[in-house]
Design a protein around this motif. Structure first.
Motif, PDB file in Angstrom:
ATOM      1  N   ASN A  28       7.742   9.152 -10.526  1.00 44.43           N
ATOM      2  CA  ASN A  28       8.556   7.734 -10.754  1.00 44.43           C
ATOM      3  C   ASN A  28       8.315   6.887  -9.232  1.00 44.43           C
ATOM      4  OD1 ASN A  28       9.715   8.074 -13.151  1.00 44.43           O
ATOM      5  ND2 ASN A  28      11.267   8.945 -12.453  1.00 44.43           N
ATOM      6  N   HIS A  29       8.196   7.336  -8.052  1.00 50.60           N
ATOM      7  CA  HIS A  29       7.917   6.840  -7.123  1.00 50.60           C
ATOM      8  C   HIS A  29       6.562   6.139  -6.990  1.00 50.60           C
ATOM      9  CE1 HIS A  29       8.165   5.642  -2.845  1.00 50.60           C
ATOM     10  NE2 HIS A  29       6.923   6.470  -2.807  1.00 50.60           N
ATOM     11  N   TYR A  31       4.628   5.375  -9.639  1.00 47.94           N
ATOM     12  CA  TYR A  31       4.784   4.289 -10.614  1.00 47.94           C
ATOM     13  C   TYR A  31       5.249   3.055 -10.271  1.00 47.94           C
ATOM     14  CZ  TYR A  31       5.760   1.627 -14.944  1.00 47.94           C
ATOM     15  OH  TYR A  31       5.751   0.543 -15.555  1.00 47.94           O
ATOM     16  N   ASP A  32       6.379   3.082  -9.358  1.00 47.48           N
ATOM     17  CA  ASP A  32       7.231   1.997  -8.905  1.00 47.48           C
ATOM     18  C   ASP A  32       6.348   1.261  -7.862  1.00 47.48           C
ATOM     19  OD1 ASP A  32       9.192   2.406 -10.364  1.00 47.48           O
ATOM     20  OD2 ASP A  32      10.407   3.522  -8.625  1.00 47.48           O
ATOM     21  N   GLN A  33       5.377   2.162  -6.935  1.00 50.15           N
ATOM     22  CA  GLN A  33       4.375   1.649  -6.020  1.00 50.15           C
ATOM     23  C   GLN A  33       3.262   0.904  -6.777  1.00 50.15           C
ATOM     24  OE1 GLN A  33       3.928   1.912  -2.395  1.00 50.15           O
ATOM     25  NE2 GLN A  33       5.919   3.015  -2.146  1.00 50.15           N
ATOM     26  N   ALA A  35       3.340  -0.418  -9.788  1.00 48.12           N
ATOM     27  CA  ALA A  35       3.850  -1.497 -10.635  1.00 48.12           C
ATOM     28  C   ALA A  35       4.195  -2.861  -9.485  1.00 48.12           C
ATOM     29  CB  ALA A  35       5.127  -1.148 -11.109  1.00 48.12           C
ATOM     30  N   ALA A  36       4.655  -2.491  -8.026  1.00 49.39           N
ATOM     31  CA  ALA A  36       4.852  -3.275  -7.367  1.00 49.39           C
ATOM     32  C   ALA A  36       3.539  -4.150  -6.685  1.00 49.39           C
ATOM     33  CB  ALA A  36       5.454  -2.818  -6.121  1.00 49.39           C
ATOM     34  N   THR A  37       2.398  -3.406  -6.459  1.00 46.05           N
ATOM     35  CA  THR A  37       1.336  -4.049  -6.135  1.00 46.05           C
ATOM     36  C   THR A  37       0.243  -4.210  -6.983  1.00 46.05           C
ATOM     37  OG1 THR A  37       0.268  -1.631  -5.693  1.00 46.05           O
ATOM     38  CG2 THR A  37       1.494  -2.498  -3.675  1.00 46.05           C
TER      39      THR A  37
END
Length: 51
Positions: A28-29, A31-33, A35-37
């Motif tokens: 999950n971490h 994926y968040d990284q 998705a943000a970049t």
């Protein structure tokens, strides 16, 4: 002997649960990284025209 086997299985089950929880949180971490970049990476690569 039965108690020993039960204790080993209980500890092994707890360890496996911890590993799976850690893997889930790590994915999950990551994926968040991504998705943000990702939008900035796509713009920098020139795949889309900037607005």
């Amino acid at each position: 002997m039965k108690r020993s086997v039960a204790r080993v299985l209980k500890i092994t089950g707890f360890g496996l649960a911890c590993v799976l929880a850690g893997a889930y949180l790590g994915i999950n971490h990551a994926y968040d990284q991504v998705a943000a970049t990702l939008p900035e990476v796509i713009k920098a690569a020139g795949c889309i025209t900037p607005d």
